[in-house]
Structures are given as structure tokens and as C-alpha cells.
Design a protein around this motif. Structure first.
Motif, PDB file in Angstrom:
ATOM      1  N   ARG A  65      -4.396   0.517   7.973  1.00  0.00           N
ATOM      2  CA  ARG A  65      -2.966   0.771   7.791  1.00  0.00           C
ATOM      3  C   ARG A  65      -2.268   0.521   9.107  1.00  0.00           C
ATOM      4  NH1 ARG A  65       0.295   6.255   5.768  1.00  0.00           N
ATOM      5  NH2 ARG A  65       2.283   5.198   5.404  1.00  0.00           N
TER       6      ARG A  65
ATOM      7  N   GLY B  79       0.828  -1.201   0.000  1.00  0.00           N
ATOM      8  CA  GLY B  79       0.000   0.000   0.000  1.00  0.00           C
ATOM      9  C   GLY B  79       0.860   1.247   0.000  1.00  0.00           C
ATOM     10  N   GLU B  80       0.783   2.005   1.078  1.00  0.00           N
ATOM     11  CA  GLU B  80       1.535   3.262   1.177  1.00  0.00           C
ATOM     12  C   GLU B  80       2.773   3.142   2.054  1.00  0.00           C
ATOM     13  OE1 GLU B  80      -1.090   6.315   2.472  1.00  0.00           O
ATOM     14  OE2 GLU B  80      -2.554   5.977   0.882  1.00  0.00           O
TER      15      GLU B  80
ATOM     16  N   PRO C 181      -0.262  -3.057  -5.405  1.00  0.00           N
ATOM     17  CA  PRO C 181      -0.400  -2.805  -3.962  1.00  0.00           C
ATOM     18  C   PRO C 181       0.678  -3.510  -3.143  1.00  0.00           C
ATOM     19  CG  PRO C 181      -2.497  -3.468  -4.944  1.00  0.00           C
ATOM     20  CD  PRO C 181      -1.438  -3.736  -5.968  1.00  0.00           C
TER      21      PRO C 181
ATOM     22  N   HIS D 104      -3.846  -4.093   4.830  1.00  0.00           N
ATOM     23  CA  HIS D 104      -4.203  -3.414   3.579  1.00  0.00           C
ATOM     24  C   HIS D 104      -5.452  -4.044   2.975  1.00  0.00           C
ATOM     25  CE1 HIS D 104      -3.618  -1.295  -0.231  1.00  0.00           C
ATOM     26  NE2 HIS D 104      -3.881  -2.453  -0.825  1.00  0.00           N
TER      27      HIS D 104
END
Length: 305
Positions: free
Chosen positions: A298, A200-201, A250, A293
Motif C-alpha cells: 500500500r 484498493g483501500e 479493486p 496493490h
């Protein structure tokens, strides 16, 4: 509902399933070794087909996320069972590209790794340096490339896993073989290997200490690679996350090397990384981050972000 699709004897998949169980997330496992036993009913809306797995019935429209690692199914069973399993997998992989659920990762997004030269262009556009590369079936051209760079390595052009090797005098003696198979050569890049897993991030980095050209196979020489968590510079971590997002991945395994002068070189991006090897050797919580995710959450910011 989270779906896990793949072989349950595959460590990345089994670790993710265990993490989902530990997090008490509602999930269902579609085991490739058993797909011949599953029932799939497709009506007028293929995106909302019905699936019966291990006595549980599920409308695929209820699926919120999928972690898919489609490997080759076992060659067991009679021909009819194998044909049934193949048909199921072909349909399901196609569904992964069209479902509105979160998918890690969609098959169409993985296609960038089918051609390493193509993917290298995408990596270069992201701001990472890439090694100077030659793809050739001309021995003279390859020798000139080595003369220019001193040390060079060679590897597969496709996404099929291969061992990266240094070009040596022994290779020179059989160089004529490339006339039948164009091969990818790259300038050797000195420095510290760092594998980054983007989820993800977030980015999770592992430093690799090894003298081997390809540390994944260092144990074959009796010198196993040593791995440890690594704190990425924030701008490098951000660039990794942006690169994975650009490739619509992702989850991605990004192979970097930090050169002696502090530059970062990117070799490739693995769209279906075997993160379990790095997690087992470093303790990085990649599986937990992955299921978080999938659940739309998160985790706490990892090292380097």
C-alpha cells in the motif's frame, strides 16, 4: 509474478507497465496485438495452464496478480491468426474469473456497468444520492419529465461509452425516434465534477473545471477541461472505497458531483477506468498505487483519505 493483459498502445496499461518496471517488480506483458503468436497449454488443471510469451514460459499457477484491460484486438493478420487470438482471449478472460490470483478487475465484477439503471440502484444503496432518472420510449412521458425538472440530460443505458448531452429544443423535434429505442434521461445536477479513482483501500480525487455538460469532450468545443487534485472529505472518500469494494472492483473510476449546497451525487462507477487521462493532468500517482496493490503493498495515504 504480475501479469499485464491488454494492448500496449493503451495508455492506462502502458503506464501501469512502466510503474511496475520502475518498482522493479517481476512482471510479464500479454499484448493483445500478439496473442496469435503465444502458446497456451491447458492440462487437467486449467487454473495451472502453461503459457509461452516472447520466449518466456510461465505456469499460470505462479501468477500472483493480474491487471487486465481486454480491448478489441487489432484486425490484422490472416483469418487463422485472428481466430487463434480470439480463442486465446476467450480462454484467458474466463481464467480471470476463476484464478485465485489478485485480479484488477474480474470480468464478472465489471458486469454491473452493463446496465446503468441497475448500477444506479447499487450506488443508491451505498449511501450516495443519484439523479432522478427516467428510461422511456414515450415522448409525452419524457416531456413531462423535463417539465418537472426544467433541465434534463440523456445518455446511454448500457455500459457502452456515450456522450452525455442536454436535452434541447432540437432534440424535442426528433423525440419520436425514442419509440424505437428507449433512452435514459436524468435530471440535470448543477455543481463541481469530481472523478475519484479507488485503488484498493485508497481514493485519489481530481476536481474538474468545465462548463461542458460532458467534460470528457469539452475540447471539441475549444474549451478543454481543467483538472486538479482534490481533497475529498474523509467520509466521502471512505464511501467511495466501500462502494468499489461492494462492486468487487479493486480499481474503479467513480463520477461524483458536489452540488452548491454541499451534497454529493454519484452518476456511475467505471469498472475499467482510463485513469491515465486524470493522472497525466493532475500528477496523482494512480499507476504507482495500482502496481503497489498488485504487489500486495500500500502506498502512502493519498489526498482525501
Amino acid at each position: 509474478m504480475i501479469l499485464f493483459f491488454g494492448r500496449t498502445d493503451d495508455p492506462p496499461l502502458s503506464r501501469a507497465i512502466s510503474a511496475a518496471r520502475d518498482a522493479d517488480l517481476r512482471h510479464l506483458v500479454i499484448d493483445q496485438a500478439r496473442t496469435a503468436r503465444y502458446d497456451l497449454v491447458v492440462g487437467t488443471d486449467a487454473l495451472d495452464a502453461r503459457l509461452a510469451v516472447e520466449g518466456m514460459r510461465l505456469r499460470l499457477g505462479e501468477v500472483s496478480a493480474v491487471y487486465a484491460r481486454p480491448l478489441e484486438p487489432p484486425e490484422e493478420g490472416d483469418p487463422a491468426a485472428r481466430a487463434r487470438a480470439t480463442a486465446f482471449q476467450e480462454w484467458f478472460v474466463g481464467w480471470l474469473d476463476t484464478t485465485p490470483a489478485v485480479v484488477v478487475s474480474r470480468p464478472r465484477a465489471m458486469a454491473s456497468n452493463s446496465s446503468k439503471p441497475y448500477q444506479a440502484q447499487l450506488i443508491g444503496r451505498s449511501g450516495f444520492a443519484v439523479p432522478e432518472t427516467l428510461i422511456s420510449d414515450d415522448p409525452d412521458e419524457i416531456l413531462a419529465f423535463r417539465a418537472r425538472h426544467g433541465r434534463i440530460v440523456y445518455k446511454s443505458v448500457s455500459g457502452i461509452r456515450s456522450i452525455v448531452r442536454e436535452f434541447t429544443a432540437a432534440d424535442e423535434s426528433r423525440l419520436a425516434l425514442v419509440r424505437g429505442l428507449p433512452t435514459q434521461f436524468q435530471a440535470y445536477v448543477p455543481g463541481q465534477d469530481v472523478r475519484v479513482h479507488v485503488v484498493g483501500e485508497d481514493a485519489y480525487a481530481a476536481a474538474v473545471d468545465s462548463d461542458a455538460i460532458d467534460y470528457r469532450y469539452a475540447d471539441q468545443a475549444g474549451e478543454p477541461a481543467r483538472l486538479a487534485p482534490y481533497e475529498l472529505p474523509p467520509d466521502t472518500a471512505r464511501r467511495c472505497v466501500e462502494l468499489a469494494a461492494t462492486l468487487d472492483l479493486p480499481l474503479a473510476g467513480i463520477d461524483l458531483r458536489r452540488t452548491p449546497d454541499g451534497a454529493w451525487v454519484c452518476f456511475e462507477v467505471n469498472p475499467m477506468p482510463a485513469y491515465s487521462y486524470y493522472e497525466a493532468h493532475t500528477g496523482l500517482p494512480i499507476a504507482s498505487a495500482l502496481v503497489a496493490h498488485l504487489a500486495g503493498r500500500r502506498t502512502a495515504a493519498p489526498v482525501g483519505v
